[in-house]
Write a protein that holds these residues in place. Structure first.
Motif, PDB file in Angstrom:
ATOM      1  N   ALA A 170       0.620  -1.120  -0.211  1.00  0.00           N
ATOM      2  CA  ALA A 170       0.104  -0.076  -0.039  1.00  0.00           C
ATOM      3  C   ALA A 170       1.153   1.366   0.024  1.00  0.00           C
ATOM      4  O   ALA A 170       2.021   1.435   0.814  1.00  0.00           O
ATOM      5  CB  ALA A 170      -0.732   0.305   1.351  1.00  0.00           C
ATOM      6  N   PHE A 172       1.276   5.857   1.002  1.00  0.00           N
ATOM      7  CA  PHE A 172       1.544   6.562   2.041  1.00  0.00           C
ATOM      8  C   PHE A 172      -0.483   7.173   1.779  1.00  0.00           C
ATOM      9  O   PHE A 172      -0.473   7.873   2.964  1.00  0.00           O
ATOM     10  CB  PHE A 172       2.302   7.729   2.020  1.00  0.00           C
ATOM     11  N   LYS A 196       1.009  -5.280   3.912  1.00  0.00           N
ATOM     12  CA  LYS A 196       2.462  -4.712   3.935  1.00  0.00           C
ATOM     13  C   LYS A 196       2.106  -3.027   3.519  1.00  0.00           C
ATOM     14  O   LYS A 196       1.849  -2.605   2.795  1.00  0.00           O
ATOM     15  CB  LYS A 196       4.079  -4.700   2.822  1.00  0.00           C
ATOM     16  N   GLU A 199       5.671   1.843   4.775  1.00  0.00           N
ATOM     17  CA  GLU A 199       6.655   2.059   5.696  1.00  0.00           C
ATOM     18  C   GLU A 199       5.820   3.876   6.714  1.00  0.00           C
ATOM     19  O   GLU A 199       6.688   3.720   7.675  1.00  0.00           O
ATOM     20  CB  GLU A 199       7.897   1.754   5.589  1.00  0.00           C
ATOM     21  N   GLY A 248      -0.273   2.640  -5.620  1.00  0.00           N
ATOM     22  CA  GLY A 248       1.107   3.371  -5.527  1.00  0.00           C
ATOM     23  C   GLY A 248       1.549   3.543  -6.878  1.00  0.00           C
ATOM     24  O   GLY A 248       1.101   3.986  -7.623  1.00  0.00           O
ATOM     25  N   SER A 249       3.477   4.566  -7.197  1.00  0.00           N
ATOM     26  CA  SER A 249       3.619   4.872  -7.750  1.00  0.00           C
ATOM     27  C   SER A 249       4.346   3.699  -9.023  1.00  0.00           C
ATOM     28  O   SER A 249       4.356   3.287  -8.542  1.00  0.00           O
ATOM     29  CB  SER A 249       5.090   5.536  -7.089  1.00  0.00           C
ATOM     30  N   MET A 271      -1.573   2.718 -10.381  1.00  0.00           N
ATOM     31  CA  MET A 271      -0.079   4.010 -10.094  1.00  0.00           C
ATOM     32  C   MET A 271      -0.564   5.063 -10.299  1.00  0.00           C
ATOM     33  O   MET A 271      -1.238   5.763 -10.228  1.00  0.00           O
ATOM     34  CB  MET A 271       0.855   3.421 -10.909  1.00  0.00           C
ATOM     35  N   CYS A 304      -4.594   9.738  -5.603  1.00  0.00           N
ATOM     36  CA  CYS A 304      -4.259   9.433  -6.980  1.00  0.00           C
ATOM     37  C   CYS A 304      -5.052   9.812  -7.301  1.00  0.00           C
ATOM     38  O   CYS A 304      -4.869   9.891  -9.313  1.00  0.00           O
ATOM     39  CB  CYS A 304      -4.225   8.229  -6.934  1.00  0.00           C
ATOM     40  N   GLU A 404       3.655  13.786 -12.822  1.00  0.00           N
ATOM     41  CA  GLU A 404       3.101  13.837 -11.643  1.00  0.00           C
ATOM     42  C   GLU A 404       3.087  14.726 -10.260  1.00  0.00           C
ATOM     43  O   GLU A 404       4.263  14.241  -9.564  1.00  0.00           O
ATOM     44  CB  GLU A 404       2.296  12.276 -10.792  1.00  0.00           C
TER      45      GLU A 404
HETATM   46  P1  NAD Z   1       5.883   4.226  -3.660  1.00  0.00           P
HETATM   47  O1  NAD Z   1       5.634   4.297  -4.961  1.00  0.00           O
HETATM   48  O2  NAD Z   1       6.582   5.530  -2.976  1.00  0.00           O
HETATM   49  O3  NAD Z   1       5.539   3.625  -2.460  1.00  0.00           O
HETATM   50  C1  NAD Z   1       4.110   2.448  -2.016  1.00  0.00           C
HETATM   51  C2  NAD Z   1       4.799   1.281  -2.183  1.00  0.00           C
HETATM   52  O4  NAD Z   1       5.619   0.304  -2.407  1.00  0.00           O
HETATM   53  C3  NAD Z   1       5.292   1.486  -0.318  1.00  0.00           C
HETATM   54  O5  NAD Z   1       4.813   0.445   0.319  1.00  0.00           O
HETATM   55  C4  NAD Z   1       6.303   1.133  -0.706  1.00  0.00           C
HETATM   56  O6  NAD Z   1       7.208   0.657   0.508  1.00  0.00           O
HETATM   57  C5  NAD Z   1       6.520   0.502  -1.944  1.00  0.00           C
HETATM   58  N1  NAD Z   1       7.849   1.150  -2.302  1.00  0.00           N
HETATM   59  C6  NAD Z   1       8.637   2.455  -2.305  1.00  0.00           C
HETATM   60  N2  NAD Z   1       9.059   2.177  -3.280  1.00  0.00           N
HETATM   61  C7  NAD Z   1       9.830   0.824  -4.024  1.00  0.00           C
HETATM   62  C8  NAD Z   1      10.795   0.246  -5.266  1.00  0.00           C
HETATM   63  N3  NAD Z   1      10.939   1.138  -5.785  1.00  0.00           N
HETATM   64  N4  NAD Z   1      10.345  -0.907  -4.630  1.00  0.00           N
HETATM   65  C9  NAD Z   1       9.379  -1.656  -4.289  1.00  0.00           C
HETATM   66  N5  NAD Z   1       8.669  -0.932  -3.533  1.00  0.00           N
HETATM   67  C10 NAD Z   1       8.196   0.298  -3.223  1.00  0.00           C
HETATM   68  O7  NAD Z   1       4.392   5.237  -3.596  1.00  0.00           O
HETATM   69  P2  NAD Z   1       3.155   6.339  -2.460  1.00  0.00           P
HETATM   70  O8  NAD Z   1       4.617   7.584  -2.062  1.00  0.00           O
HETATM   71  O9  NAD Z   1       3.612   5.658  -1.027  1.00  0.00           O
HETATM   72  O10 NAD Z   1       1.427   6.521  -3.452  1.00  0.00           O
HETATM   73  C11 NAD Z   1       1.786   7.875  -3.753  1.00  0.00           C
HETATM   74  C12 NAD Z   1       1.580   7.889  -5.534  1.00  0.00           C
HETATM   75  O11 NAD Z   1       1.018   6.486  -4.692  1.00  0.00           O
HETATM   76  C13 NAD Z   1       1.456   8.598  -6.988  1.00  0.00           C
HETATM   77  O12 NAD Z   1       1.886   8.148  -7.307  1.00  0.00           O
HETATM   78  C14 NAD Z   1      -0.144   8.387  -6.718  1.00  0.00           C
HETATM   79  O13 NAD Z   1      -0.707   8.206  -8.150  1.00  0.00           O
HETATM   80  C15 NAD Z   1      -0.095   6.739  -6.371  1.00  0.00           C
HETATM   81  N6  NAD Z   1      -1.775   6.117  -6.146  1.00  0.00           N
HETATM   82  C16 NAD Z   1      -2.409   5.421  -7.089  1.00  0.00           C
HETATM   83  C17 NAD Z   1      -3.344   5.190  -6.164  1.00  0.00           C
HETATM   84  C18 NAD Z   1      -4.315   4.637  -7.559  1.00  0.00           C
HETATM   85  O14 NAD Z   1      -5.633   3.664  -7.498  1.00  0.00           O
HETATM   86  N7  NAD Z   1      -4.490   4.876  -8.528  1.00  0.00           N
HETATM   87  C19 NAD Z   1      -4.187   5.667  -5.392  1.00  0.00           C
HETATM   88  C20 NAD Z   1      -3.126   6.110  -4.063  1.00  0.00           C
HETATM   89  C21 NAD Z   1      -1.934   6.272  -5.048  1.00  0.00           C
END
Ligand code: NAD
Length: 512
Positions: A170, A172, A196, A199, A248-249, A271, A304, A404
């Motif tokens: 998930a 943040f 997970k 963090e 996430g990203s 993403m 997002c 973004e």
């Molecule tokens: P993030 O990708 O940094 O982190 C998400 C998860 O991935 C965390 O649990 C983290 O520990 C893990 N992670 C981070 N970097 C990683 C890597 N290089 N390799 C493997 N695992 C890794 O995302 P964030 O900053 O927590 O959240 C913001 C992003 O999430 C934005 O891009 C947003 O648009 C996106 N988001 C998308 C949706 C959707 O439904 N499309 C919803 C909410 C957020």
């Protein structure tokens, strides 16, 4: 002030279980039904984004701990998948009530770690709660199909069956909603779940895990580990894990999709985004400007589905000064302060990144109409605040358009016609959400039919579908073939699927 993740007491008047987060320093792991202190030597600080004070520490789970968690899921699957569907349903019926009773406490934990306003935090829990409520209709959702007499003396039956251990990774920005997109639907179907959380905001997920245990989920059906890359790689590689849900990203999501898929897992990755709001000159001005401001700056733009890019068509460009005035009126403050509209960003790094993207726009010739970079918040001078920012005269080749931003920044482009606006939207690689503001039915229909984005609002700025549908982000915003939580809208070659929201109301507030 370091604080705990888990404390429960019975409310003296109502007799209901209450949850609070107070006074121990570390976030626990949840393994085989026990909240355990990690033996890890690697810990990460969790900060309050409004002050940057350290408020707790979260471990990077060790290999042994992660193995114990997945083994627990595997053992529990044997009996959980055979548990009657009515028993599983009953657990989630109790669970939704516990969440409802404790929305405010969950919201407080979100505001403390994530920074968003308490109202936004309650919305975060509420949208997750809706998925739990949806999970309670599993007795209908899991019905199979039959076709008698497909040939002489032969009938066909299909069953929907759980697949085993599933895992969720998930982000943040929605500490309650997104974990609740993941394990309730997976578990109610008879799967067991390894979660997970981010963090950066793990406490809310721990409170949710405790509530699920109190609702009657057997030991091992949900396990929670913490960590970063090693935990993610573990999930992608462990053979017992059959499916991964990621939000996430793009950087992480594309990597997880590839690594998990290579290992034969079913992976869904939601993403990043760059959501465009197209404003037609015939739109209801009052409503449109309010919607734009709420959807661009609410939750400090860390959604997002934030409407981060406005395209003003024709005469609608004249509304820009008024848009700036409304954005100026928003109050930037710590999320738990009364009247706060815009809270802090998650970290100093996030703030610096947002500021540098604003500067890149200026350097590339855009016009800074409202600059929130030097905002001062009394009493919270160390917080990660950026005030509402509006950048005009943006063009698609600029960095602030391509990336973004994920902050309280609205970039504004102009178009001469609806066709030009549609071209802009379709040329952008992301396809999470978009909205058109218009009172013209023909324009609305054309937009919803021609724009290649998975979730479309007509006079609805943040068109996130309710859980009986699914979250249907598309193109660069999604990898996978099954969407989250609801009825599956499978993209079929040349058939375009999208969720469309239409509002005819003159007043409408953003949904999350
Ligand atoms: P993030 O990708 O940094 O982190 C998400 C998860 O991935 C965390 O649990 C983290 O520990 C893990 N992670 C981070 N970097 C990683 C890597 N290089 N390799 C493997 N695992 C890794 O995302 P964030 O900053 O927590 O959240 C913001 C992003 O999430 C934005 O891009 C947003 O648009 C996106 N988001 C998308 C949706 C959707 O439904 N499309 C919803 C909410 C957020």
């Amino acid at each position: 002030a370091l604080r705990s993740v888990l404390r429960t007491k019975v409310h003296p008047k109502t007799g209901r279980l209450c949850y609070s987060s107070s006074s121990v320093s570390t976030v626990k792991l949840f393994i085989d039904g026990k909240f355990v202190e990690s033996k890890s030597s690697e810990w990460l600080d969790i900060h309050n984004p409004a002050t940057n004070e350290v408020i707790a520490r979260v471990p990077k789970a060790t290999q042994e701990e992660m193995l114990a968690a997945v083994d627990s899921c595997s053992r529990a699957f044997r009996s959980w998948s055979e548990t009657s569907i009515l028993s599983r349903q009953q657990i989630f019926l109790r669970y939704q009530q516990l969440i409802k009773d404790n929305i405010k406490e969950l919201a407080k934990s979100i505001t403390l770690e994530q920074g968003k306003t308490l109202a936004d935090a309650e919305g975060d829990v509420f949208r997750g709660l809706q998925v739990v409520e949806h999970a309670c209709s599993i007795t209908s959702l899991m019905l199979g199909e039959t076709l008698p007499s497909i040939t002489k003396d032969m009938d066909t039956y299909t069953y929907r069956l759980p697949i085993g251990v599933c895992a969720g990774i998930a982000p943040f920005n929605f500490p309650a909603m997104i974990p609740l997109w993941m394990f309730p639907m997976g578990m109610v179907c008879g799967n067991t779940y390894l979660l997970k959380p981010s963090e950066r905001v793990p406490t809310c997920a721990m409170l949710l895990a405790k509530m699920l245990q109190d609702a009657g989920a057997p030991d091992g059906t949900l396990n929670v580990i913490h960590g970063q890359h090693a935990a993610v790689n573990f999930i992608c590689d462990h053979p017992a894990i059959k499916a991964i849900s990621f939000v996430g990203s793009n950087q992480a999501g594309e990597y997880i999709y590839e690594r998990g898929s290579k290992n034969g897992k079913r992976v869904q990755s939601n993403m990043g985004a760059k959501n465009h709001g197209v404003v037609m000159p015939d739109a209801n001005k009052e409503n449109t400007l309010n919607q734009l401001v709420g959807a661009a700056f609410g939750a400090a733009g860390q959604r997002c589905m934030a409407l981060s890019t406005a395209i003003l068509v024709g005469e609608a460009r004249r509304w820009l000064p008024e848009l700036v005035e409304r954005a100026k009126a928003l109050r930037v403050n710590a999320g738990d302060q009364p009247g706060a509209d815009v809270g802090p960003l998650i970290s100093p790094q996030a703030r610096d990144r947002v500021c540098s993207l604003i500067q890149s726009g200026v350097d590339e010739g855009a016009q800074l109409l409202l600059d929130g970079r030097n905002v001062k918040v009394k009493g919270y001078e160390n917080g990660n605040f950026v005030g509402p920012t509006i950048i005009g005269n943006v063009t698609p080749r600029m960095k602030c358009y391509k990336e973004e931003i994920f902050g309280p920044v609205l970039i504004v482009l102009e178009a001469d016609s609806l066709d030009d606006a549609i071209r802009l939207v379709n040329n952008n690689p992301y396809g999470n959400g978009t909205a058109i503001f218009t009172t013209n039915g023909a324009a609305a229909r054309k937009y919803t039919h021609e724009v290649d984005v998975g979730q479309i609002g007509v006079n609805v700025p943040i068109p996130v579908p309710l859980p009986m549908f699914s979250f249907t982000g598309s193109r660069g915003s999604f990898r996978g073939d099954t969407n989250f939580y609801g009825k599956q809208v499978r993209p079929v070659l040349h058939i375009f699927c999208a969720s469309v929201w239409v509002s005819t109301a003159s007043e409408n507030s953003p949904i999350t």
